[in-house]
Design a protein around this motif. Structure first.
Motif, short mmCIF file in Angstrom:
data_model
loop_
_atom_site.label_atom_id
_atom_site.label_comp_id
_atom_site.label_asym_id
_atom_site.label_seq_id
_atom_site.Cartn_x
_atom_site.Cartn_y
_atom_site.Cartn_z
N THR A 622 0.98 -1.17 -0.37
CA THR A 622 0.04 -0.63 0.42
C THR A 622 0.55 1.48 -0.25
O THR A 622 0.89 2.34 -0.67
N THR A 623 1.66 1.25 0.41
CA THR A 623 3.05 2.72 0.63
C THR A 623 3.74 2.49 -0.07
O THR A 623 3.81 3.99 -0.88
N ALA A 624 3.82 1.52 -1.08
CA ALA A 624 4.84 1.59 -2.41
C ALA A 624 4.07 2.47 -3.35
O ALA A 624 3.93 3.26 -3.83
N PHE A 625 2.65 1.82 -3.62
CA PHE A 625 2.12 2.44 -5.07
C PHE A 625 1.61 4.04 -3.99
O PHE A 625 1.04 5.15 -5.01
N VAL A 626 1.22 4.11 -2.97
CA VAL A 626 1.00 5.75 -2.40
C VAL A 626 2.56 6.31 -2.94
O VAL A 626 2.03 7.35 -3.88
N PHE A 627 3.79 6.01 -2.78
CA PHE A 627 4.97 6.85 -2.74
C PHE A 627 4.45 6.59 -4.90
O PHE A 627 5.43 7.54 -4.93
N GLY A 628 4.53 5.29 -5.62
CA GLY A 628 3.80 5.82 -7.14
C GLY A 628 3.16 6.56 -7.46
O GLY A 628 3.16 7.40 -8.68
N MET A 629 1.64 6.77 -6.86
CA MET A 629 1.05 7.88 -7.15
C MET A 629 1.73 8.93 -7.43
O MET A 629 1.23 9.99 -8.14
N GLY A 630 2.50 9.00 -5.94
CA GLY A 630 3.41 10.76 -5.12
C GLY A 630 3.80 11.59 -6.88
O GLY A 630 3.97 12.45 -7.20
N SER A 631 4.83 9.82 -7.71
CA SER A 631 5.48 10.19 -7.99
C SER A 631 4.64 10.71 -10.00
O SER A 631 5.06 11.78 -10.48
N ILE A 632 4.11 9.44 -10.00
CA ILE A 632 3.56 10.22 -11.41
C ILE A 632 2.63 11.68 -11.13
O ILE A 632 2.36 12.52 -12.13
N ALA A 633 1.21 11.87 -9.95
CA ALA A 633 1.68 13.17 -9.71
C ALA A 633 2.36 14.53 -9.92
O ALA A 633 2.37 15.37 -10.84
N ALA A 634 3.51 13.77 -9.36
CA ALA A 634 5.24 14.97 -9.33
C ALA A 634 5.28 15.35 -10.91
O ALA A 634 5.34 15.74 -11.17
N MET A 635 5.14 14.55 -11.75
CA MET A 635 5.97 14.16 -13.44
C MET A 635 4.73 14.56 -13.82
O MET A 635 4.79 15.40 -15.39
N VAL A 636 3.19 14.74 -13.51
CA VAL A 636 2.46 15.00 -14.53
C VAL A 636 2.70 16.75 -13.86
O VAL A 636 2.51 17.47 -15.49
N GLN A 637 2.39 17.01 -12.91
CA GLN A 637 3.12 18.79 -12.69
C GLN A 637 4.15 19.20 -13.13
O GLN A 637 3.92 20.41 -13.96
N TRP A 638 5.13 18.61 -12.91
CA TRP A 638 6.43 19.32 -13.86
C TRP A 638 6.06 19.47 -15.71
O TRP A 638 6.94 20.56 -16.56
N VAL A 639 5.27 18.30 -15.97
CA VAL A 639 5.29 18.26 -17.90
C VAL A 639 3.96 19.59 -18.21
O VAL A 639 3.60 19.87 -19.75
N TRP A 640 3.01 19.69 -17.14
CA TRP A 640 1.86 20.20 -17.50
C TRP A 640 1.79 21.54 -17.59
O TRP A 640 1.73 21.65 -19.11
N GLN A 641 2.70 22.12 -17.89
CA GLN A 641 3.40 24.06 -18.84
C GLN A 641 4.72 23.50 -19.45
O GLN A 641 5.00 25.01 -20.11
N LEU A 642 5.30 23.07 -19.09
CA LEU A 642 6.66 22.47 -21.37
C LEU A 642 5.66 23.06 -22.08
O LEU A 642 6.81 24.20 -23.25
N ASP A 643 5.21 22.62 -22.53
CA ASP A 643 4.34 22.06 -24.02
C ASP A 643 3.30 23.67 -24.34
O ASP A 643 2.13 23.96 -24.16
#
Length: 852
Positions: A622-643
């Motif tokens: 459970t904790t692992a997948f929480v970290f994984g979802m957090g990683s995906i959320a951070a990636m989405v936020q960082w690429v949102w404004q690139l293009d």
């Protein structure tokens, strides 16, 4: 048309008056400095600029070098005398495994990538690499994951199966503890970090070179890093596939490597060494590129045979992929494969030798300055030559059968790696240290450092040739007094500590110099390449036009011209960070690229990625997948404004020349980066296909008794639905992206998601109906991994499809900013291609096997 003509004009030579124009307006430099101001204090964690990330990278890699060296010293203390009980067998196996793993995965490849990240933008005349946040993510994933992996040794849960992790020694039966799982999951995602760095470097080298820097006059180091990074793209996916298969066997009992249930442990060797032997050259080629940069500066003349050296780098990179069976001469593979690999092992020495002759000729024709970098370069020639000669010896089959798994191989390996990589790296650190903070390392201490390292290396490793020929096997933790290895092992231990003393001198001196306040460096070696331009956080004040391989020698006043802003992009056009995108071959300006500034997203994404993989190891799901979802959320936020859309579509970069701020074609630099990601993905997929074919060939009857293929109509439907989903994405890319078309874009994307989900559901139904259980036999497990990979793509494309719809809803997918659509479509088509190949292979391989 007028704008297009202006852009084409930029590909020509700059007017003679261009460098002599008046200085730039007041306040332009200050605006540039504000845009590139580095973060301070705890906010340094948010840094993305290559000048900061590169330093972090180098320091982290050197820390792992020291840690790996300490493990080696402990092993040498154990082997210094016979029947020693200083370290037990279990602890020694952990030390041995961690030493090899740390040196190969956490030092050797990262240090050359680190130096490239730090040096290449300045060497190419760019202000930064094109994806700064990707560089930051790659570093933090490597640093956090590597440190957590190393710390397992303090809790005695480190892997103990060797850095090559051969099954069945690493199967659950013989390695029931979680040490092997730490290796498989930890190293797997560290390799992902290396691949991310390689993609960044390839795109940076091809698309951010200074105007006029054609491929023909690109620095040799850039060529070496380019070849090495391309090799990473094709080699590292094989070890990711291998670690995935072995972890599935350990965690879920899928018997890929269990010969009792149709698996084959030799499959691991094929996958691992397809990565492992090219890795030696992935390490060596950038080091050789550094040598090709330093030798001309030390000799005071251009490199002899520049084009021949570049050709040799490419040849080594190509031939190295034929050498993986070089490590399997005693594994029982066919004689034809052995002969082909033996021949390739001889052939690869030719381009390697050509480079050595070019360096010697350059020294011979120049006036060599005998300083510390030169001493390390000469030491490199001596040590690497010995390692190369012993490499030719072990390429001879009868000799290899005798020397295999003896200490002769240990000696050969360390002569190649220490001579071919460590000595050039130390030469590079002494040579380029002034670029870091303007201060040079001590020449007197540097000579002591070289003397101790050079003498220590020969004392440590040359006797191992003899102990190996006397019969001492690798990986033993002790030996008896009567075998006659006592004196040789004692000398090797003394040599190891002598070598460590030299490294310690360097570390003390490096810390001393790093604590000095920063100042502008001069050009202490009178080098001719662009990294010796005045150092700034923004790289170069203005991006110069380059016409030769040694631009500072061609134009002695170039430094002053660059500092006065007399070349391209003399300031900040939009008030932020910017660099030029240039043509991959001709290096003519194509686009002004706006770069992102600091942010927490790469660091948080790296923490999430590391946490996901490491927590899976200890089964905190459970904790692992929480970290994984957090990683995906951070990636989405960082690429949102690139293009994103620019304030205006065109920018003047100097002398009235204007270039677009967005790419004019669909194949932007980010599209090419996505294509490299597709190649990585397809190479992992190809490794899984190879595994299926390999296990099928080991069967007397294919499919094996009790297994069967899925209903062919379900396979055809799987293909049909994936093709329809891909057609929807193709329609999206071909339709206009005007505001009125956004509804149809979202509709087609949603339809593509539905088709893709239906395809996977049918594929899964086919496996269930065929009663294929991946725990029964290796063949069924190989079918299951192919289905699982389709499921993985289904999840990834689901996330990307939702992301594309969200961006369309926000009005961010428009003709001026369409990279998101084009990149997602490319990934979609690749997934469809893999489904097609999978279904064809599952039908064709059994038919072929039963026909022969």
């Amino acid at each position: 048309m007028a704008q297009s003509a202006e852009m084409k004009a930029s590909s020509g030579a700059i007017q003679e008056a261009f460098p002599n124009r008046l200085p730039r307006p007041t306040g332009e430099r200050e605006a540039l400095e504000r845009a590139w101001e580095p973060p301070q204090g705890w906010r340094r964690l948010t840094a993305v600029n290559n000048s900061q990330i590169g330093i972090y990278y180098i320091i982290a890699a050197m820390v792992f070098f020291v840690l790996g060296g300490i493990l080696a010293l402990l092993m040498r203390l154990q082997l210094a005398t016979p029947d020693n009980d200083l370290i037990g067998a279990s602890t020694y196996n952990q030390l041995f495994t961690m030493h090899g793993t740390v040196m190969m995965f956490l030092f050797a490849v990262p240090i050359v990538e680190a130096i490239a990240v730090f040096l290449l933008p300045n060497m190419l005349g760019a202000r930064d690499l094109p994806f700064p946040r990707l560089s930051a993510y790659a570093f933090w994933a490597y640093a956090i994951g590597g440190l957590a992996f190393f710390c397992t040794i303090f809790w005695s849960v480190s892997p103990d199966g060797g850095w090559f992790m051969y099954p069945p020694l690493t199967s659950k039966q013989f390695s029931p503890e979680i040490g092997a799982d730490f290796w498989l999951l930890g190293i797997g995602f560290i390799e992902i970090s290396a691949i991310a760095g390689a993609i960044e470097l390839i795109i940076g080298i091809l698309f951010t070179r200074a105007p006029g820097m054609k491929l023909s006059n690109m620095p040799v180091f850039a060529w070496a890093v380019l070849v090495s990074a391309v090799m990473i793209i094709f080699a590292f996916p094989a070890v990711i596939a291998a670690t995935t298969l072995l972890e599935l066997e350990r965690a879920f009992d899928w018997p890929f490597f269990d010969p009792q249930r149709g698996g084959d442990p030799v499959l691991w060797q094929h996958l691992f060494w397809f990565f492992g032997h090219p890795e030696v050259y992935i390490i060596f080629l950038p080091a050789a590129g550094m040598v090709s940069m330093m030798v001309p500066a030390m000799a005071g003349i251009p490199l002899v045979g520049h084009r021949a050296v570049v050709a040799a780098l490419v040849c080594v990179g190509v031939v190295s992929f034929l050498l993986w069976i070089h490590h399997m001469f005693t594994s029982g593979v066919g004689i034809n494969a052995l002969l082909l690999t033996s021949i390739a092992s001889f052939v690869v020495a030719i381009p390697s030798g050509l480079q050595i002759f070019a360096w010697i000729a350059t020294f011979w024709n120049g006036r060599v300055r005998m300083n510390t970098p030169t001493l390390f370069l000469l030491g490199f020639h001596c040590i690497f030559l010995i390692g190369g000669l012993t490499g030719v010896m072990v390429a001879v089959l009868p000799f290899d059968w005798q020397a295999h798994d003896s200490y002769f191989i240990v000696a050969h390996l360390h002569y190649v790696l220490m001579g071919g990589m460590v000595f050039p790296v130390f030469a590079a650190l002494y040579y380029w240290f002034p670029v870091i903070n303007g201060a040079q390392l001590s020449e007197r201490l540097g000579r002591w450092c070289f003397a101790l390292m050079f003498a220590g290396l020969h004392l440590a490793f040359f006797p191992m040739h003899i102990t190996g020929l006397l019969g001492m096997p690798r990986r033993v933790y002790t030996y008896s007094d009567y075998v006659g290895w006592n004196a040789l092992n004692l000398v090797s231990t003394i040599g190891a500590f002598t070598l460590a003393a030299g490294v310690l001198i360097f570390l003390i001196d490096a810390v001393r110099v790093l604590l000095k306040p920063d100042r502008d460096h001069d050009n202490p070696w009178n080098a001719g390449t662009l990294e010796w331009l005045p150092p700034r956080d923004y790289g170069v004040r203005s991006i110069p036009e380059v016409r030769g391989t040694e631009p500072l020698w061609d134009n002695p006043s170039l430094s002053e011209q660059v500092e006065q802003g007399r070349w391209w992009v003399p300031g900040t056009i939009f008030g932020g960070r910017e660099t030029l995108i240039t043509h991959a071959r001709t290096a003519r300006p194509l686009q002004l690229l706006r770069l992102p500034s600091e942010g927490w997203q790469p660091f948080l994404a790296a923490v999430g990625t590391a946490g996901f993989f490491l927590l899976l190891t200890v089964e905190w799901m459970t904790t692992a997948f929480v970290f994984g979802m957090g990683s995906i959320a951070a990636m989405v936020q960082w690429v949102w404004q690139l293009d994103r859309k620019a304030p205006r579509p065109w920018a003047e970069i100097g002398e009235g020349v204007r270039v677009p701020v967005q790419p004019l074609t669909r194949r932007s630099h980010s599209w090419w980066a996505t294509l490299l990601l597709v190649i990585v993905d397809c190479t992992i997929f190809a490794s899984f296909i190879y595994s299926h074919v390999h296990l099928s060939m080991a069967l007397d009857v294919c499919p094996p008794p009790g297994a069967s293929l899925a209903n062919p109509w379900l396979s055809y439907a799987n293909i049909a639905f994936m093709v329809m989903s891909s057609a929807c994405m193709f329609a999206n890319t071909r339709r206009g992206l005007q505001p009125g078309s956004q509804t149809s874009l979202r509709g087609f994307t949603l339809l593509a998601l539905l088709f893709m989900g239906a395809a996977f559901a049918l594929a899964l139904r086919g496996q269930v109906d065929a009663n294929l259980s991946p725990t029964v036999d290796g063949w069924s497990a190989s079918v299951a991994i192919l289905l699982s990979y389709q499921g993985f793509h289904t999840v990834v494309l689901l996330i990307l499809g939702v992301y594309l719809i969200a961006r369309s809803w926000a009005g961010l997918v428009v003709p001026e900013a369409r990279a998101t659509l084009d990149n997602v479509a490319l990934l979609w088509h690749a997934a469809t291609f893999q489904v097609l190949v999978t279904e064809v292979a599952l039908r064709a391989v059994p038919a072929w096997m039963n026909s022969i």
